[in-house]
Design a protein around this motif. Structure first.
Motif, PDB file in Angstrom:
ATOM      1  N   ARG A   1       3.194   2.416 -35.994  1.00  0.00           N
ATOM      2  CA  ARG A   1       4.464   1.873 -36.444  1.00  0.00           C
ATOM      3  C   ARG A   1       5.262   1.329 -35.260  1.00  0.00           C
ATOM      4  O   ARG A   1       5.923   0.290 -35.360  1.00  0.00           O
ATOM      5  N   ARG A   2       5.173   2.017 -34.125  1.00  0.00           N
ATOM      6  CA  ARG A   2       5.890   1.581 -32.925  1.00  0.00           C
ATOM      7  C   ARG A   2       5.325   0.249 -32.423  1.00  0.00           C
ATOM      8  O   ARG A   2       6.077  -0.665 -32.073  1.00  0.00           O
ATOM      9  N   LEU A   3       4.008   0.123 -32.403  1.00  0.00           N
ATOM     10  CA  LEU A   3       3.384  -1.115 -31.959  1.00  0.00           C
ATOM     11  C   LEU A   3       3.752  -2.269 -32.887  1.00  0.00           C
ATOM     12  O   LEU A   3       4.010  -3.394 -32.430  1.00  0.00           O
ATOM     13  N   SER A   4       3.770  -1.995 -34.177  1.00  0.00           N
ATOM     14  CA  SER A   4       4.155  -3.028 -35.134  1.00  0.00           C
ATOM     15  C   SER A   4       5.588  -3.492 -34.890  1.00  0.00           C
ATOM     16  O   SER A   4       5.891  -4.693 -34.958  1.00  0.00           O
ATOM     17  N   ARG A   5       6.462  -2.554 -34.592  1.00  0.00           N
ATOM     18  CA  ARG A   5       7.856  -2.893 -34.333  1.00  0.00           C
ATOM     19  C   ARG A   5       7.985  -3.759 -33.076  1.00  0.00           C
ATOM     20  O   ARG A   5       8.763  -4.721 -33.042  1.00  0.00           O
ATOM     21  N   ILE A   6       7.194  -3.462 -32.042  1.00  0.00           N
ATOM     22  CA  ILE A   6       7.246  -4.260 -30.816  1.00  0.00           C
ATOM     23  C   ILE A   6       6.790  -5.683 -31.089  1.00  0.00           C
ATOM     24  O   ILE A   6       7.388  -6.647 -30.602  1.00  0.00           O
ATOM     25  N   VAL A   7       5.722  -5.825 -31.879  1.00  0.00           N
ATOM     26  CA  VAL A   7       5.245  -7.166 -32.234  1.00  0.00           C
ATOM     27  C   VAL A   7       6.340  -7.944 -32.961  1.00  0.00           C
ATOM     28  O   VAL A   7       6.551  -9.129 -32.712  1.00  0.00           O
TER      29      VAL A   7
ATOM     30  N   ALA B   1      15.270   0.292 -28.142  1.00  0.00           N
ATOM     31  CA  ALA B   1      15.072   0.120 -29.574  1.00  0.00           C
ATOM     32  C   ALA B   1      14.246   1.233 -30.200  1.00  0.00           C
ATOM     33  O   ALA B   1      14.495   1.639 -31.339  1.00  0.00           O
ATOM     34  N   LEU B   2      13.288   1.757 -29.456  1.00  0.00           N
ATOM     35  CA  LEU B   2      12.353   2.723 -30.023  1.00  0.00           C
ATOM     36  C   LEU B   2      12.533   4.135 -29.477  1.00  0.00           C
ATOM     37  O   LEU B   2      11.817   5.049 -29.884  1.00  0.00           O
TER      38      LEU B   2
ATOM     39  N   VAL C   1      11.887   5.467 -26.480  1.00  0.00           N
ATOM     40  CA  VAL C   1      10.710   5.964 -25.762  1.00  0.00           C
ATOM     41  C   VAL C   1      10.945   5.813 -24.267  1.00  0.00           C
ATOM     42  O   VAL C   1      11.874   5.125 -23.826  1.00  0.00           O
ATOM     43  N   SER C   2      10.100   6.446 -23.489  1.00  0.00           N
ATOM     44  CA  SER C   2      10.213   6.364 -22.041  1.00  0.00           C
ATOM     45  C   SER C   2       9.655   5.039 -21.543  1.00  0.00           C
ATOM     46  O   SER C   2       8.852   4.390 -22.232  1.00  0.00           O
ATOM     47  N   PRO C   3      10.031   4.616 -20.328  1.00  0.00           N
ATOM     48  CA  PRO C   3       9.459   3.382 -19.772  1.00  0.00           C
ATOM     49  C   PRO C   3       7.941   3.432 -19.673  1.00  0.00           C
ATOM     50  O   PRO C   3       7.272   2.421 -19.913  1.00  0.00           O
ATOM     51  N   ALA C   4       7.391   4.599 -19.343  1.00  0.00           N
ATOM     52  CA  ALA C   4       5.934   4.716 -19.239  1.00  0.00           C
ATOM     53  C   ALA C   4       5.273   4.470 -20.597  1.00  0.00           C
ATOM     54  O   ALA C   4       4.252   3.772 -20.692  1.00  0.00           O
ATOM     55  N   THR C   5       5.863   5.021 -21.654  1.00  0.00           N
ATOM     56  CA  THR C   5       5.322   4.807 -22.998  1.00  0.00           C
ATOM     57  C   THR C   5       5.446   3.349 -23.404  1.00  0.00           C
ATOM     58  O   THR C   5       4.520   2.761 -23.983  1.00  0.00           O
ATOM     59  N   ALA C   6       6.589   2.744 -23.100  1.00  0.00           N
ATOM     60  CA  ALA C   6       6.786   1.336 -23.438  1.00  0.00           C
ATOM     61  C   ALA C   6       5.757   0.461 -22.743  1.00  0.00           C
ATOM     62  O   ALA C   6       5.179  -0.455 -23.350  1.00  0.00           O
ATOM     63  N   ARG C   7       5.497   0.726 -21.459  1.00  0.00           N
ATOM     64  CA  ARG C   7       4.519  -0.075 -20.730  1.00  0.00           C
ATOM     65  C   ARG C   7       3.118   0.107 -21.298  1.00  0.00           C
ATOM     66  O   ARG C   7       2.348  -0.854 -21.411  1.00  0.00           O
ATOM     67  N   ARG C   8       2.771   1.356 -21.674  1.00  0.00           N
ATOM     68  CA  ARG C   8       1.452   1.595 -22.268  1.00  0.00           C
ATOM     69  C   ARG C   8       1.318   0.855 -23.594  1.00  0.00           C
ATOM     70  O   ARG C   8       0.263   0.283 -23.899  1.00  0.00           O
ATOM     71  N   ASP C   9       2.382   0.856 -24.376  1.00  0.00           N
ATOM     72  CA  ASP C   9       2.339   0.146 -25.662  1.00  0.00           C
ATOM     73  C   ASP C   9       2.178  -1.354 -25.454  1.00  0.00           C
ATOM     74  O   ASP C   9       1.397  -2.012 -26.156  1.00  0.00           O
ATOM     75  N   LEU C  10       2.892  -1.910 -24.500  1.00  0.00           N
ATOM     76  CA  LEU C  10       2.773  -3.344 -24.226  1.00  0.00           C
ATOM     77  C   LEU C  10       1.378  -3.687 -23.704  1.00  0.00           C
ATOM     78  O   LEU C  10       0.806  -4.723 -24.062  1.00  0.00           O
ATOM     79  N   ASP C  11       0.825  -2.813 -22.864  1.00  0.00           N
ATOM     80  CA  ASP C  11      -0.535  -3.040 -22.370  1.00  0.00           C
ATOM     81  C   ASP C  11      -1.536  -3.030 -23.521  1.00  0.00           C
ATOM     82  O   ASP C  11      -2.463  -3.857 -23.567  1.00  0.00           O
ATOM     83  N   ALA C  12      -1.355  -2.092 -24.454  1.00  0.00           N
ATOM     84  CA  ALA C  12      -2.270  -2.000 -25.599  1.00  0.00           C
ATOM     85  C   ALA C  12      -2.193  -3.250 -26.467  1.00  0.00           C
ATOM     86  O   ALA C  12      -3.217  -3.781 -26.917  1.00  0.00           O
ATOM     87  N   LEU C  13      -0.989  -3.757 -26.682  1.00  0.00           N
ATOM     88  CA  LEU C  13      -0.831  -4.967 -27.485  1.00  0.00           C
ATOM     89  C   LEU C  13      -1.420  -6.181 -26.784  1.00  0.00           C
ATOM     90  O   LEU C  13      -1.988  -7.074 -27.429  1.00  0.00           O
ATOM     91  N   ALA C  14      -1.273  -6.228 -25.459  1.00  0.00           N
ATOM     92  CA  ALA C  14      -1.850  -7.339 -24.700  1.00  0.00           C
ATOM     93  C   ALA C  14      -3.372  -7.316 -24.777  1.00  0.00           C
ATOM     94  O   ALA C  14      -4.020  -8.363 -24.887  1.00  0.00           O
ATOM     95  N   GLU C  15      -3.964  -6.126 -24.729  1.00  0.00           N
ATOM     96  CA  GLU C  15      -5.421  -6.011 -24.838  1.00  0.00           C
ATOM     97  C   GLU C  15      -5.913  -6.496 -26.198  1.00  0.00           C
ATOM     98  O   GLU C  15      -7.013  -7.042 -26.324  1.00  0.00           O
ATOM     99  N   GLN C  16      -5.080  -6.321 -27.229  1.00  0.00           N
ATOM    100  CA  GLN C  16      -5.428  -6.788 -28.567  1.00  0.00           C
ATOM    101  C   GLN C  16      -5.064  -8.256 -28.785  1.00  0.00           C
ATOM    102  O   GLN C  16      -5.269  -8.804 -29.853  1.00  0.00           O
ATOM    103  N   ARG C  17      -4.495  -8.884 -27.755  1.00  0.00           N
ATOM    104  CA  ARG C  17      -4.074 -10.286 -27.786  1.00  0.00           C
ATOM    105  C   ARG C  17      -3.013 -10.536 -28.851  1.00  0.00           C
ATOM    106  O   ARG C  17      -2.993 -11.564 -29.526  1.00  0.00           O
TER     107      ARG C  17
END
Length: 258
Positions: free
Chosen positions: A4-10, A27-28, A30-46
């Motif tokens: 749900r968090r990843l969907s919200r970032i998209v 907005a969510l 979360v910690s900066p480390a969590t935010a960066r991990r989420d952004l990295d995961a979304l980037a890997e999924q293009r």
């Protein structure tokens, strides 16, 4: 929950075009480390393009293609129409993949004056299945698909077979979408294998047209595509400024506004 968090970032990136780590944290909650991990995961999924301190939309008006290759509204349609006007009637055209090149294919499908020349219909060589789909049913368009391995999300064909197929053709014009146009790094894109096929299309063409909206000006994707001096025309919807304008002029790139 992380999905749900990843969907919200998209959604955030899609709405604003760009989001920072700080904005994700706020907005969510979360910690900066969590935010960066989420952004990295979304980037890997293009689903987004990772940038310094945040992420931006994968397709800044006319770059790489999301699933279905949708152009960005009327702006994308204007860019496509302007690029289509550069296609000689009855010529052989290379179309790379991406949102705007899909829009270019749609414009070519209805541009009978461009498609049919004295020598017959238009020939389109493409590494993009969605581009081929847009043109395959047109009786006066001969579609050549490169072959190769399919990228599931972008519907691009990549690999040695795709590059080898492009090297066998001669194109009147190649039309490429990009993720960024930078004064130092030239045109850039998101995927190394797709960039390799794009370079082959450019090398096979008498004239190279790059289509990129103003959101791509000064932006760099992770993979270099073409240096500016290998681009003949930039079709865009905003006048380049500052160092980019100077670099384009020095490289002899013709800038056409849609």
């Amino acid at each position: 929950m992380r999905p749900r968090r990843l969907s919200r970032i998209v959604e955030m990136v899609g709405g604003a075009g760009h989001v920072t780590v700080a904005e994700v944290c706020a907005a969510l909650e979360v910690s900066p480390a969590t935010a960066r991990r989420d952004l990295d995961a979304l980037a890997e999924q293009r689903l987004v393009r990772r940038t310094y301190g945040g992420a931006s939309a994968l397709v800044p008006l006319g770059g790489g293609s999301p699933p279905g290759g949708r152009a960005e509204g009327e702006s994308g349609a204007r860019l496509a129409r302007r690029a289509t006007a550069l296609v000689p009637p009855g010529s052989t055209v290379g179309l790379g993949g991406g949102a705007v090149t899909v829009a270019v294919a749609r414009a070519l499908a209805v541009a009978d004056g461009v498609v049919v020349g004295a020598g017959g219909g238009l020939t389109v060589v493409t590494d993009a299945l969605d581009v081929a789909y847009e043109l395959a049913a047109r009786p006066h368009v001969h579609v050549v698909v490169t072959g190769g391995s399919v990228r599931p999300r972008s519907l691009r064909l990549v690999g040695p077979a795709a590059v080898a197929a492009v090297r066998e053709v001669v194109l009147d014009v190649a039309i490429l979408g990009v993720d960024g146009v930078h004064p130092r790094f030239g045109t850039t894109t998101a995927d190394a294998d797709e960039a390799q096929v794009g370079r082959a299309l450019a090398a096979a063409a008498h004239r190279v047209v790059v289509v990129a909206g103003g959101g791509a000006h000064g932006v760099t994707g992770p993979q270099r595509l073409l240096p500016l001096d290998e681009v003949d025309v930039l079709v865009t919807d905003a006048a380049p400024a500052g160092p980019l304008a100077e670099a384009l002029a020095a490289s002899g790139v013709e800038v056409l506004l849609a």
